[in-house]
Design an enzyme around this catalytic site. Structure first.
Site, PDB file in Angstrom:
ATOM      1  N   LYS A  83       0.862  -1.179   0.000  1.00  0.00           N
ATOM      2  CA  LYS A  83       0.000   0.000   0.000  1.00  0.00           C
ATOM      3  C   LYS A  83       0.900   1.231   0.000  1.00  0.00           C
ATOM      4  O   LYS A  83       1.924   1.240   0.696  1.00  0.00           O
ATOM      5  CB  LYS A  83      -0.868  -0.045   1.255  1.00  0.00           C
ATOM      6  CG  LYS A  83      -1.963   1.000   1.349  1.00  0.00           C
ATOM      7  CD  LYS A  83      -2.806   0.777   2.611  1.00  0.00           C
ATOM      8  CE  LYS A  83      -3.970   1.726   2.705  1.00  0.00           C
ATOM      9  NZ  LYS A  83      -4.792   1.472   3.910  1.00  0.00           N
ATOM     10  N   SER A 158      -9.767   1.149   2.851  1.00  0.00           N
ATOM     11  CA  SER A 158      -8.900   1.980   2.036  1.00  0.00           C
ATOM     12  C   SER A 158      -7.810   1.189   1.309  1.00  0.00           C
ATOM     13  O   SER A 158      -7.229   1.689   0.352  1.00  0.00           O
ATOM     14  CB  SER A 158      -8.228   3.051   2.898  1.00  0.00           C
ATOM     15  OG  SER A 158      -7.400   2.448   3.870  1.00  0.00           O
ATOM     16  N   SER A 182     -10.018  -1.402   6.949  1.00  0.00           N
ATOM     17  CA  SER A 182      -9.386  -1.105   5.660  1.00  0.00           C
ATOM     18  C   SER A 182      -8.572  -2.238   5.045  1.00  0.00           C
ATOM     19  O   SER A 182      -8.149  -2.124   3.898  1.00  0.00           O
ATOM     20  CB  SER A 182      -8.498   0.134   5.781  1.00  0.00           C
ATOM     21  OG  SER A 182      -9.287   1.291   5.775  1.00  0.00           O
TER      22      SER A 182
END
Lengths: 490, 97
Positions: A83, A158, A182
């Site tokens: 990420k 996310s 997330s």
């Protein structure tokens, strides 16, 4: 079968045995990314040259290990992606924001260093909601991530890129972060395994923070065994993160196949209410049936403060975020916009142009909640409700070993569906937020498919630092089904 | 009973957070904050008079270490992302006339 269809477990065996080279594997991943990412948009940065150099090194390391008849470290030659909020030395780290469009970190984050020490090949940085604020990966300044199962739908967020890249078989594993769901929510929407470890299990050093008391780093993989391998590589105390906990890291693979016989699993009635999509409900009830057949005892139970978790988490995470985001002021790193009128005007112009709408909304709402008029009645109130939610879980875990819930109220929604209404968007984390407030570990894994062909996920929650147990019961279920083997057509 | 969130309050938090919003954004945010406030006020259903607040899920204790000099990244590396630098420092717009 293509190389990119192999699991980490199989890759490790073939790499160590010399049947497969790390360069060939990395090239296969890069090729798959090239062929599919124009549709999915999982990657913000692909590090082609760095990855190939790391793969060549891995091949040397594997050859040396073979020569002296030892095993190279577990992840030697395994391609992984991160990420884009893990700081990576010499590789751009954007947090999916214009604010950090050109930010090249001067140091390596703790988990990135650990992955590299284990021989992993970092192939790139993944798309996400801007600064991890969102549940659909649509707030990225680099365009929305699309769900590999249906390009018209969201990947969840996310950590949407982290889930989508694993589902699309671009890489066998990724890392994400989880502040209110997330990791688990996008894992569920994309049909992969996602683990949020206990708060303090994995170092947050070198992870750009959203809400420091809730954030935790975890892996996303295609199956439970691979998840255990990844957790093994990143777990552990780090003096550089004062919130990491100095408790021994067990061998997560050792007891993986021990099964669930005699274990007690609770189903909190609050999670099976009318908001739950009937297809999701049916799929999760089938998991319950499977666990009973495997010899576990499944009982109904209650987590009485469940309905307050979203409000509580939203207040706390916005407040913490507003404070964390103060560092983006155009002085030391990141974008600077200077209208030439003075310091405060420079701060204001930088932040107003650097941040997107959702980030601004949360900073401002957090600032409001922390302002003197609202501090006690909202922020401190939420901290007190957090205590009640924590106590719910403490009481529950004195009665049951694990808790089983749906991971999300419904399968992935359409792109644009919830953008106009922030409250609707926050509600998509309704089943995952409580674990962050309580600091416990949670995992979501594929357990079905909707009539539209979208993945459905089940969530398992465990006692603090019982990741080994959580992985064990997840593994036991996984052996009975094939959902995790399904592959989206791209 | 709380007063409705006003445009003035939104403008004030924007100022505090060093953010600039257009008039239309302020209107939208005032409405959205009102809706979010109304939602989170459900927490008032709970009596928390005797409940201690939780700041972290795990018990945090102060961490001490020996005060020893350790390696750091150095001035050049620390400044490499600076939008503007001068004399080995971060340069900012003039603050004092």
């Amino acid at each position: 079968m293509e190389l990119t269809d192999l699991t980490i477990h199989e890759m490790v065996r073939q790499l160590r045995g010399g049947e497969l080279s790390a360069v060939a594997l990395t090239e296969a991943c890069l090729k798959r990314i090239g062929a599919t990412d124009t549709h999915i948009n999982a990657f913000i940065t692909v590090c082609r040259e760095e990855a190939l150099a790391a793969a060549r090194q891995a091949d040397d390391r594997l050859a040396q290990a073979r020569q002296i008849q030892q095993d190279a470290p577990m992840l030697t030659g395994i391609p992984v992606a991160l990420k884009d909020l893990f700081v990576t030395a010499e590789i751009r780290t954007t947090c999916a924001s214009k604010m950090l469009a050109d930010f090249i970190p001067p140091y390596e984050g703790a988990v990135v260093r650990k992955l590299k020490e284990q021989g992993a090949v970092i192939v790139g940085k993944l798309n996400m909601d801007e600064f991890a604020m969102g549940s659909s990966s649509e707030s990225s300044a680099y365009g929305a991530v699309r769900n590999p199962w249906d390009l018209g739908r969201v990947s969840g967020g996310s950590s949407g890129g982290s889930a989508a890249c694993v589902a699309a078989r671009q890489v066998p594993a990724s890392l994400g972060t989880d502040t209110g769901g997330s990791i688990r929510q996008p894992a569920s929407h994309c049909g992969v395994v996602g683990l949020k470890p206990t708060y303090g299990r994995v170092s947050r050093s070198g992870v750009v923070p959203l809400a420091s008391s809730l954030d935790q780093v975890g892996p996303l993989t295609r199956n439970v065994r691979d998840c255990a391998i990844m957790l093994q590589a990143i777990a552990g105390y780090d003096p550089a993160d004062s919130t990491s906990v100095n408790t021994p890291v067990p061998d997560y693979l050792a007891g993986l196949e021990e099964g669930v016989a005699g274990k007690k699993i609770g189903m909190p009635q609050e999670y099976f209410n009318s908001e739950l999509d009937p297809e999701v409900k049916r799929a999760v009830e089938k998991v319950v049936e499977t666990y009973r057949n495997l010899g576990a005892e499944v009982v109904e139970m209650s987590l009485p403060h469940s309905k307050y978790a979203v409000s509580c988490c939203y207040l706390l995470s916005a407040a913490e975020a507003s404070s964390n985001m103060a560092r983006y002021d155009g002085v030391r790193f990141g974008t600077r916009v200077d209208p030439g009128k003075g310091l405060v005007e420079m701060y204001t112009a930088t932040r107003s142009q650097g941040f997107g709408a959702e980030v601004k909304r949360r900073i401002m709402f957090g600032t409001l909640a922390l302002s003197s008029d609202y501090y006690d009645a909202y922020y401190v109130k939420a901290q007190k409700v957090r205590t009640l939610i924590r106590e719910d879980f403490t009481a529950a875990f004195s009665e049951v070993d694990y808790i089983l819930t749906p991971a999300t109220p419904a399968s992935a929604f359409a792109l644009g569906d919830k953008n106009a209404d922030p409250l609707l968007m926050y509600q998509s984390d309704v089943f995952t937020v409580a674990a962050n407030l309580a600091g416990i570990c949670g995992l979501s894994l594929p357990c079905g498919s909707s009539s539209a062909g979208l993945p459905i996920g089940v969530q398992l929650l465990g006692r603090p630092f019982d990741e080994a147990g959580l992985l064990r019961i997840a593994y036991a279920y996984e052996q009975t089904e094939t959902w995790h083997k399904a592959k989206p057509e791209l | 009973m709380r007063e409705k969130i006003t445009r003035e309050e939104v403008e004030k938090v924007a100022r505090l957070a060093r953010l600039e919003c257009s008039a239309a954004e302020i209107d939208l945010l005032a409405d959205q904050f009102e809706a979010i406030m109304a939602r989170v006020e459900q927490l008032n259903e709970l009596n928390t008079d005797t409940v201690e607040p939780t700041s972290h899920a795990v018990l945090l204790e102060n961490v001490f270490r020996a005060d020893e000099v350790q390696d750091s990244i150095g001035v050049e590396q620390a400044l490499r992302n600076a939008p503007l630098q001068a004399q080995d420092c971060f340069a900012v717009p003039k603050v004092i006339e």
